[in-house]
Design a protein around this motif. Structure first.
Motif, PDB file in Angstrom:
ATOM      1  N   ARG A 113       0.867  -1.198   0.042  1.00 49.32           N
ATOM      2  CA  ARG A 113      -0.053   0.015   0.068  1.00 49.32           C
ATOM      3  C   ARG A 113       0.890   1.215  -0.153  1.00 49.32           C
ATOM      4  O   ARG A 113       0.407   2.224  -0.199  1.00 49.32           O
ATOM      5  CB  ARG A 113      -0.871   0.157   1.274  1.00 49.32           C
ATOM      6  CG  ARG A 113      -1.822  -1.146   1.411  1.00 49.32           C
ATOM      7  CD  ARG A 113      -3.178  -0.858   0.382  1.00 49.32           C
ATOM      8  NE  ARG A 113      -4.094  -1.862   0.373  1.00 49.32           N
ATOM      9  CZ  ARG A 113      -5.424  -1.635   0.293  1.00 49.32           C
ATOM     10  NH1 ARG A 113      -5.946  -0.755   0.289  1.00 49.32           N
ATOM     11  NH2 ARG A 113      -6.144  -2.650   0.405  1.00 49.32           N
ATOM     12  N   TYR A 114       2.062   1.223   0.183  1.00 45.81           N
ATOM     13  CA  TYR A 114       3.002   2.386   0.435  1.00 45.81           C
ATOM     14  C   TYR A 114       3.847   2.501  -0.857  1.00 45.81           C
ATOM     15  O   TYR A 114       4.378   1.543  -1.218  1.00 45.81           O
ATOM     16  CB  TYR A 114       3.888   2.306   1.599  1.00 45.81           C
ATOM     17  CG  TYR A 114       3.145   2.124   2.810  1.00 45.81           C
ATOM     18  CD1 TYR A 114       2.424   1.062   3.559  1.00 45.81           C
ATOM     19  CD2 TYR A 114       2.973   3.191   3.675  1.00 45.81           C
ATOM     20  CE1 TYR A 114       1.902   1.050   4.735  1.00 45.81           C
ATOM     21  CE2 TYR A 114       2.466   3.205   5.021  1.00 45.81           C
ATOM     22  CZ  TYR A 114       1.624   2.153   5.209  1.00 45.81           C
ATOM     23  OH  TYR A 114       1.066   2.004   6.377  1.00 45.81           O
ATOM     24  N   ASP A 115       4.049   3.614  -1.314  1.00 44.51           N
ATOM     25  CA  ASP A 115       4.922   4.115  -2.402  1.00 44.51           C
ATOM     26  C   ASP A 115       6.337   4.401  -2.040  1.00 44.51           C
ATOM     27  O   ASP A 115       7.344   4.410  -2.831  1.00 44.51           O
ATOM     28  CB  ASP A 115       4.164   5.216  -3.186  1.00 44.51           C
ATOM     29  CG  ASP A 115       2.995   4.865  -3.883  1.00 44.51           C
ATOM     30  OD1 ASP A 115       2.322   5.705  -4.163  1.00 44.51           O
ATOM     31  OD2 ASP A 115       2.848   3.671  -4.090  1.00 44.51           O
ATOM     32  N   TYR A 116       6.536   4.838  -0.814  1.00 43.94           N
ATOM     33  CA  TYR A 116       7.833   5.313  -0.442  1.00 43.94           C
ATOM     34  C   TYR A 116       8.324   4.665   0.692  1.00 43.94           C
ATOM     35  O   TYR A 116       7.620   4.568   1.788  1.00 43.94           O
ATOM     36  CB  TYR A 116       7.936   7.032  -0.205  1.00 43.94           C
ATOM     37  CG  TYR A 116       7.400   7.680  -1.497  1.00 43.94           C
ATOM     38  CD1 TYR A 116       5.882   7.983  -1.391  1.00 43.94           C
ATOM     39  CD2 TYR A 116       8.092   7.804  -2.623  1.00 43.94           C
ATOM     40  CE1 TYR A 116       5.443   8.682  -2.457  1.00 43.94           C
ATOM     41  CE2 TYR A 116       7.764   8.249  -3.641  1.00 43.94           C
ATOM     42  CZ  TYR A 116       6.123   8.937  -3.671  1.00 43.94           C
ATOM     43  OH  TYR A 116       5.775   9.559  -4.825  1.00 43.94           O
ATOM     44  N   TRP A 117       9.574   4.194   0.910  1.00 40.64           N
ATOM     45  CA  TRP A 117      10.344   3.769   1.956  1.00 40.64           C
ATOM     46  C   TRP A 117      11.608   4.327   2.081  1.00 40.64           C
ATOM     47  O   TRP A 117      12.310   4.714   1.435  1.00 40.64           O
ATOM     48  CB  TRP A 117      10.420   2.177   1.559  1.00 40.64           C
ATOM     49  CG  TRP A 117       9.317   1.439   1.401  1.00 40.64           C
ATOM     50  CD1 TRP A 117       8.522   1.438   0.404  1.00 40.64           C
ATOM     51  CD2 TRP A 117       8.717   0.891   2.571  1.00 40.64           C
ATOM     52  NE1 TRP A 117       7.093   0.370   0.532  1.00 40.64           N
ATOM     53  CE2 TRP A 117       7.410   0.083   1.934  1.00 40.64           C
ATOM     54  CE3 TRP A 117       8.926   0.290   3.699  1.00 40.64           C
ATOM     55  CZ2 TRP A 117       6.702  -0.837   2.614  1.00 40.64           C
ATOM     56  CZ3 TRP A 117       7.969  -0.397   4.437  1.00 40.64           C
ATOM     57  CH2 TRP A 117       6.941  -0.897   3.872  1.00 40.64           C
ATOM     58  N   GLY A 118      11.849   4.372   3.519  1.00 46.81           N
ATOM     59  CA  GLY A 118      13.311   4.537   4.098  1.00 46.81           C
ATOM     60  C   GLY A 118      14.186   3.440   3.976  1.00 46.81           C
ATOM     61  O   GLY A 118      13.828   2.369   3.629  1.00 46.81           O
ATOM     62  N   GLN A 119      15.530   3.661   4.407  1.00 44.81           N
ATOM     63  CA  GLN A 119      16.557   2.881   4.358  1.00 44.81           C
ATOM     64  C   GLN A 119      16.464   1.749   5.444  1.00 44.81           C
ATOM     65  O   GLN A 119      16.950   0.742   5.687  1.00 44.81           O
ATOM     66  CB  GLN A 119      17.804   3.378   4.340  1.00 44.81           C
ATOM     67  CG  GLN A 119      17.970   4.021   2.873  1.00 44.81           C
ATOM     68  CD  GLN A 119      18.047   3.205   1.584  1.00 44.81           C
ATOM     69  OE1 GLN A 119      18.400   2.204   1.570  1.00 44.81           O
ATOM     70  NE2 GLN A 119      17.033   3.433   0.946  1.00 44.81           N
ATOM     71  N   GLY A 120      15.645   2.231   6.657  1.00 44.68           N
ATOM     72  CA  GLY A 120      15.646   1.376   7.636  1.00 44.68           C
ATOM     73  C   GLY A 120      16.647   1.586   8.841  1.00 44.68           C
ATOM     74  O   GLY A 120      17.812   2.320   8.643  1.00 44.68           O
ATOM     75  N   THR A 121      16.295   1.389   9.910  1.00 43.74           N
ATOM     76  CA  THR A 121      17.278   1.409  11.040  1.00 43.74           C
ATOM     77  C   THR A 121      17.159   0.046  11.818  1.00 43.74           C
ATOM     78  O   THR A 121      15.881  -0.364  12.261  1.00 43.74           O
ATOM     79  CB  THR A 121      16.870   2.902  11.976  1.00 43.74           C
ATOM     80  OG1 THR A 121      17.745   2.727  13.003  1.00 43.74           O
ATOM     81  CG2 THR A 121      15.412   2.812  12.655  1.00 43.74           C
TER      82      THR A 121
END
Length: 127
Positions: A113-121
């Motif tokens: 459902r999401y178009d954008y993601w971060g790199q994660g922590t």
């Protein structure tokens, strides 16, 4: 286009707390539904929490309900995840995600459902 950068991860003992932040840049942050997901080694990415564009609606996975709190500050283009009473099974890489509020905020439990993601922590909880 939206860029997302997570911060605040680290190593904590069981029972401790951490606050993750996700800073957004690019298009108008306030129109986006925001979510947090996590992925442990060898497991699929799983939903943690989501918050509506206005901040008035929140949704949590059963595994974190009562321990985690998602919030946002649209003036700072930032979404937060306050994590309390952490358990070793909370260990994972935590990802921030955004979408232009196409769906009702309670429907934002699937990564697709999401178009954008971060790199994660990385969050590591020791026993």
């Amino acid at each position: 286009q939206v860029q997302l950068v997570e911060s605040g991860g680290g190593l904590v003992q069981a029972g401790g707390s951490l606050r993750l932040s996700c800073a957004a840049s690019g298009r108008t942050f306030s129109i986006y539904t925001m979510g947090w997901f996590r992925q442990a080694p060898g497991k699929e990415r799983e939903f943690v929490a989501a918050i509506s564009w206005s901040g008035s609606g929140t949704n949590y996975a059963d595994s974190v309900k009562g321990r985690y709190t998602i919030s946002r500050d649209n003036a700072k283009n930032t979404v937060y995840l306050q994590m309390n009473s952490l358990k070793p099974e909370d260990t994972a890489v935590y990802y921030c995600a955004a979408d232009e509020s196409t769906f009702y905020y309670r429907d934002y439990t699937e990564p697709a459902r999401y178009d954008y993601w971060g790199q994660g922590t990385q969050v590591t909880v020791s026993s």
